[in-house]
Design a protein around this motif. Structure first.
Motif, PDB file in Angstrom:
ATOM      1  N   LYS A 185      -6.236   9.970  -1.764  1.00 33.35           N
ATOM      2  CA  LYS A 185      -6.577   8.547  -1.721  1.00 33.35           C
ATOM      3  C   LYS A 185      -7.827   8.320  -2.573  1.00 33.35           C
ATOM      4  N   SER A 221      -5.360   2.791  -6.322  1.00 34.67           N
ATOM      5  CA  SER A 221      -4.405   3.626  -5.602  1.00 34.67           C
ATOM      6  C   SER A 221      -3.818   4.662  -6.553  1.00 34.67           C
ATOM      7  N   PHE A 226      -0.307   7.425  -6.773  1.00 31.42           N
ATOM      8  CA  PHE A 226       0.900   8.019  -6.212  1.00 31.42           C
ATOM      9  C   PHE A 226       1.450   8.986  -7.248  1.00 31.42           C
TER      10      PHE A 226
END
Length: 410
Positions: free
Chosen positions: A80, A85, A87
């Motif tokens: 995190k 953000s 991913f």
């Protein structure tokens, strides 16, 4: 975790004490985690505990993520960031439909569906571990918000000359009884030839009141410019089209019509009758289409007078497409494009079987439709070419509706 010498030796000791299948899982988990950390380092410009002038963000702990693979479930840690953000590109976010299926499966469990059935459904989705109740709640909330926003979005600012309407049926529990629920779907072709899913709903039946309320909701959201509506000949639907979509012509789906005709023809003659009727739609001009219908009706009428009567009675409805550009005919004389979409809904809903409630059905059907809509928007080819759509003359629908309103209030 960086795969330096000490890390590799530590991993070696773990693998030596494990079974062969567990060794593969452990190795895969370690490699995945190392690749995730390496990708993050490249993204933010700094390794853990490293200070560099090119750093663009800072790490802020991890969140757990289970990845189901043929080697087993890998327990990964997704980094995190304090701002923004991240991913990993190596992983794939769950598609909307997969999220909806998980949510529906777990909701079914909460509504008393047997554990065995829920386990079977989870395995059918390819994940033996399933998901937690808290994750289900989060997924449900996110999906319901997304589906509702798409379903209620404004349609103002563009015209939909062609509108397709159809329904498919699924099972859901209502008041502790398993009943059939209609999933009604509306798709449209925009003035530049692209397809859109413009509306959907779930209800107790496919009666006129249900369709009328649905079409009025589309109008309230800004549906305009409809010149032709394509659907089957359901009485309630046809009446609703005439009452709500003023000034629009109605095309009776030729496929549904042919099924209705063949239902009253001996099985041995069905192929001959179907081939004869199809020649009507093979003609190149509107006049030839109408002339061919008269010829075929007379020819079949010698042996099947009921078929002749059906052809003459439905002539205006099944030949409505002939008033539009010939380049569009094959795409607008049936609901086949929408039938394919309905089959996709059924394919996904069949995984569940009986839904715990209509809301769960709407969630999954909506997720399927949102994804189909998105795929249409990024497709290289339009449903109908922009140049052929330019041949359509926009109807003066607004004036027609005003005149109708004045007539009704006079």
């Amino acid at each position: 975790m960086a795969l330096d010498q000490s890390a590799l030796l530590e991993l070696l000791e773990i693998l030596k004490a494990s079974e062969a299948s567990e060794r593969i899982r452990q190795a895969a988990e370690t490699i995945y985690q190392a690749l995730i950390e390496a990708e993050l380092t490249a993204v933010i410009g700094a390794a853990p505990n490293e200070r560099t002038p090119t750093r663009v963000a800072q790490r802020n702990g991890h969140r757990s993520r289970t990845l189901t693979t043929t080697a087993g479930d890998l327990e990964l840690q997704i980094p995190k960031l304090r701002t923004g953000s991240f991913f990993p590109s190596l992983l794939e976010r769950r598609r909307r439909v997969d999220q909806a299926l998980f949510a529906v499966v777990m909701e079914a469990y909460l509504h008393g569906v047997s554990t065995r059935k829920v386990d079977d459904l989870v395995k059918a989705l390819g994940a033996d571990t399933g998901i937690s109740k808290s994750e289900v709640s989060r997924i449900c909330a996110d999906l319901d918000t997304e589906v509702a926003a798409f379903r209620d979005r404004s349609l103002a600012g563009q015209r939909f000359p062609y509108l397709f309407l159809d329904a498919t049926y699924c099972k859901a529990r209502v008041n502790r009884r398993v009943v059939s629920q209609a999933v009604i779907v509306a798709t449209g072709v925009t003035a530049d030839g692209r397809r859109e899913v413009i509306g959907f709903s779930v209800g107790d039946s496919e009666d006129g009141a249900f369709w009328t309320a649905f079409l009025r909701s589309l109008k309230a959201r800004g549906l305009a410019g409809v010149q032709l509506v394509i659907s089957d000949a359901h009485a309630g639907l046809v009446a609703s089209i005439g009452a709500v979509l003023l000034g629009a012509a109605w095309q009776r789906c030729r496929v549904h019509f042919l099924r209705n005709v063949l239902a009253g023809v001996p099985k041995g003659s069905a192929e001959m009758v179907a081939a004869a009727i199809r020649t009507i739609f093979a003609q190149p001009t509107p006049d030839m289409v109408r002339d061919q219908l008269a010829v075929i009706a007379g020819m079949l009428g010698r042996q099947f007078p009921k078929v002749e009567a059906m052809l003459h009675e439905a002539a205006d409805d099944i030949l409505a497409f002939a008033a539009f550009p010939p380049a569009h005919w094959k795409k607008i004389w049936s609901t086949n494009p929408l039938e394919r979409l309905n089959k996709e809904i059924k394919r996904r809903t069949d995984v569940v079987g009986v839904f715990p409630n209509p809301e769960a059905l709407l969630r999954l059907a909506g997720a399927v439709l949102v994804e189909a809509h998105d795929e249409w928007q990024v497709a290289n080819r339009r449903y109908l070419s922009e140049s052929s759509m330019a041949l359509l003359t926009p109807p003066d629908t607004d004036q027609q509706e005003v005149a109708h309103t004045e007539l009704m209030t006079a």
